[in-house]
Enzyme design. Sequence first.
Site, PDB file in Angstrom:
ATOM      1  N   ARG A 189      14.953  45.074  63.220  1.00  0.00           N
ATOM      2  CA  ARG A 189      15.100  43.987  62.256  1.00  0.00           C
ATOM      3  C   ARG A 189      16.547  43.911  61.768  1.00  0.00           C
ATOM      4  NH1 ARG A 189      10.149  42.884  58.245  1.00  0.00           N
ATOM      5  NH2 ARG A 189      11.181  40.860  58.403  1.00  0.00           N
ATOM      6  N   HIS A 224      14.390  33.947  55.350  1.00  0.00           N
ATOM      7  CA  HIS A 224      13.340  34.379  56.282  1.00  0.00           C
ATOM      8  C   HIS A 224      12.053  33.596  56.020  1.00  0.00           C
ATOM      9  CE1 HIS A 224      10.862  37.568  58.389  1.00  0.00           C
ATOM     10  NE2 HIS A 224       9.954  37.076  57.558  1.00  0.00           N
ATOM     11  N   GLU A 225      11.646  33.516  54.758  1.00  0.00           N
ATOM     12  CA  GLU A 225      10.387  32.835  54.438  1.00  0.00           C
ATOM     13  C   GLU A 225      10.491  31.334  54.673  1.00  0.00           C
ATOM     14  OE1 GLU A 225       8.005  34.666  54.299  1.00  0.00           O
ATOM     15  OE2 GLU A 225       8.912  36.563  53.723  1.00  0.00           O
ATOM     16  N   ASP A 251      13.733  36.363  60.930  1.00  0.00           N
ATOM     17  CA  ASP A 251      14.815  37.301  60.606  1.00  0.00           C
ATOM     18  C   ASP A 251      16.176  36.721  60.977  1.00  0.00           C
ATOM     19  OD1 ASP A 251      13.248  39.292  59.518  1.00  0.00           O
ATOM     20  OD2 ASP A 251      13.105  40.471  61.356  1.00  0.00           O
ATOM     21  N   HIS A 310      10.050  30.655  58.295  1.00  0.00           N
ATOM     22  CA  HIS A 310       8.673  30.775  58.783  1.00  0.00           C
ATOM     23  C   HIS A 310       7.996  29.408  58.896  1.00  0.00           C
ATOM     24  CE1 HIS A 310       7.529  34.762  59.749  1.00  0.00           C
ATOM     25  NE2 HIS A 310       7.793  35.282  58.566  1.00  0.00           N
ATOM     26  N   GLU A 330       8.282  36.566  63.443  1.00  0.00           N
ATOM     27  CA  GLU A 330       9.077  37.340  62.489  1.00  0.00           C
ATOM     28  C   GLU A 330      10.523  37.466  62.947  1.00  0.00           C
ATOM     29  OE1 GLU A 330       8.006  38.134  59.600  1.00  0.00           O
ATOM     30  OE2 GLU A 330       5.905  37.614  59.942  1.00  0.00           O
ATOM     31  N   HIS A 364       5.811  42.372  62.832  1.00  0.00           N
ATOM     32  CA  HIS A 364       7.221  42.609  62.546  1.00  0.00           C
ATOM     33  C   HIS A 364       7.779  43.642  63.514  1.00  0.00           C
ATOM     34  CE1 HIS A 364       5.348  41.384  58.710  1.00  0.00           C
ATOM     35  NE2 HIS A 364       6.496  40.773  58.465  1.00  0.00           N
TER      36      HIS A 364
END
Length: 736
Positions: free
Chosen positions: A704, A565-566, A637, A569, A633, A698
């Site tokens: 999510r 996920h990061e 995800d 980004h 986000e 988010h």
Amino acid sequence: MSVALFLVGLAASLSANFVPHIPFESDEAMPWYAVDGDGDTGVCQTSGCIKAAEALKASIDPDADPCEDFFAFACGGWQKRNPIPKTDSQWNQFNVVERKLDIQLREIFEQVENTIEPEPVVWVKNFYQACMDIERREQLGVNPLLELLSSLGGWPIAQPSWSESEFDLLQTLGFVTRRTAVTPLVSVYVHLDRKNTSRSVVTVDQGSLVLPRAMLAQPAVYKKQLAAYAEWIVGTAKILGASAKREELLEQAKEIVQLESHLAELTAPSEDRRDAYRMYNSLSVRQLQKWTDTVESQGHKSVLQWAKLLKSVFQETNVEISSGERVLVREMEYILKLEALLQKTPRRTIANYLLWRVVKNLGRDTNAKMRHLSFSFDKIFSGVVEDQHLWVECVSRATSALPFAAGFQYVKKYFDTEAKTSALHMVHHIRKVFIERVGNLDWMDDETKLAAKEKAKAMTEFIGFPDWFTNSTALTNYYKGAIVGKDHFENIVSMTSHQIQKVFEKLRVLTDRNDWLTGPAVVNAYYNPLTNSITFPAGILQAPFFGKNALEALNYGSIGVIIGHEITHGFDDMGRQNDMNGNLVQWWTPETEYSYLEKALCIVDQYDHFRVPELDELLATKATMNGVNTQGENIADNGGLEQSFEAYQLFVSENGPEQKLPGLDYTPEQIFFIGYASVWCESSSPESLLHEVLSNPHSPHRHRVNGPLSNSLQFAKIWQCKTNSPMNPENKCQVW
């Protein structure tokens, strides 16, 4: 989980042996949490597997159909066993770990001082003890706050003798910025230059708000919340000495709320603040003043005098700002609209609003009466039943004030330093998978693929805690100039000012790309687009996100997806605007950018149609998600899930298939998805969910889970979901 810097969200927070970096591909790559159960039975019998199995069995609702609603299947049992505590408006896995961490920090803060502890560790303990000193806080009452307000000319609504001629708007605005981190009307802070991240620059942005923008801009829809907001102001004014009749106080309170509503209408919504180029406007202070002066002022000087304001903001630093100083203005139109609004708004109303923001920010740090008033509003706003325990609040205050001092002892006492090595393994492994996936994309041309790969390779990671935590002298130097005494209120103001000064003094200093922006005792992770870095503090490197002696499927499904996920980004709708050095650069070819935008729009439209039926009654309509505001986000995800599952498959191909968990008749691949979903188990009050939908970038936790899984071909195959079932729609969206 994007980055939040101080003043943009600053306030939004150690081991004796540094763990060296070990490449995942090395001979030493066998993870420390590898399963060593009985291979003959096909069932893992390690203590880690037994604990994980028990947790998942308690989380799963076997009566729910995983192909209808996987969140209900994976989290139905968890929700039944985890009702929302009376002191909270929501309760999820992050909250559970945060509360565990709070208890651990409390134990540290309440320990008798050790003579060999670094001085900042003593300070953070003293800070906590001063916060918990109820007797002294009640004895002082609201006097410290009144003294602070008096130094600014007083809060008009609570001071009958208030003098308009003695009110200096710009001096007041500068003071509240540099001493309390409150940014009403306009935000002024020091931030990395988006086009040259080797340096920092003075940045000017629209001001912050107390309530969500959508709530303030639609008073007819949110009458209940706005009425409670006005009552909060009235009650506070009475405690601080207001002698006027209730009707008069309520009238002034409504004027404060109305001014904030006007400010909300002027601000650009989050949906419009995703284009970094639009928000990059470089001017000198002199040019900014000329821009502001274009607003008709009926023969008077503009209210906003930038040279004076900046002088006040930087007053307690060693930085001098000249009229030729370069500043970045993020919202040009807002400045003009704000100037026009200030010109026609009575100065008393402006003063009332500015000082209210100070009172609101510091009120809970005085006495019980003020905390109770704040809680009375929170009951309506977020749906909590009981006020937060004072010790929890004091742990939070102390950790926020001295995050690295708090984290120093936390890491030393509770953090398994092997987790740092293991997290590094997984970061490199999942990043390698991301790079390989980029190479296989059919919608990217070779030129853009090469740039994307280079950016991913250049991405740096901050894992667990800073390297300098091995040196207590470095910790002491970090807090040089900090002052912590016996009075909680003074400690809050002093440490807030200290933190701001540290940030502002970076203006003339080259960027330190090894600089940690958050303390280790935090249950969070984030990507910083301006340094092209990902951060995983020690607080998140524990169960249920991370565990040893259990299935790799669980670790890849939980912390692995968060890592992916990061990383993603860096390539979402906002992160993709920065290059490998974090600079705002166009590195996409027009054709590839067009293809990207098409794929991103698929995600936006998909999430736009996700229903939030829990809010139907509150909003008197069929409530849905905000796909634009949450797209970054959501892209992260979806990308993180795909990358981590592929990384897990690679792990299995290299190490062989894993065993099952005891008492659970699911394959390891199915456990991967259950582990992913269980991380996001949550129960929320309607009020909290409303706030989340209005303001949070988010998606609510249910989406999510179900959103990315419904886009995953691997999920549909492994769980054998029929085509066009809710969890396997024919039309799927995927960017990375």
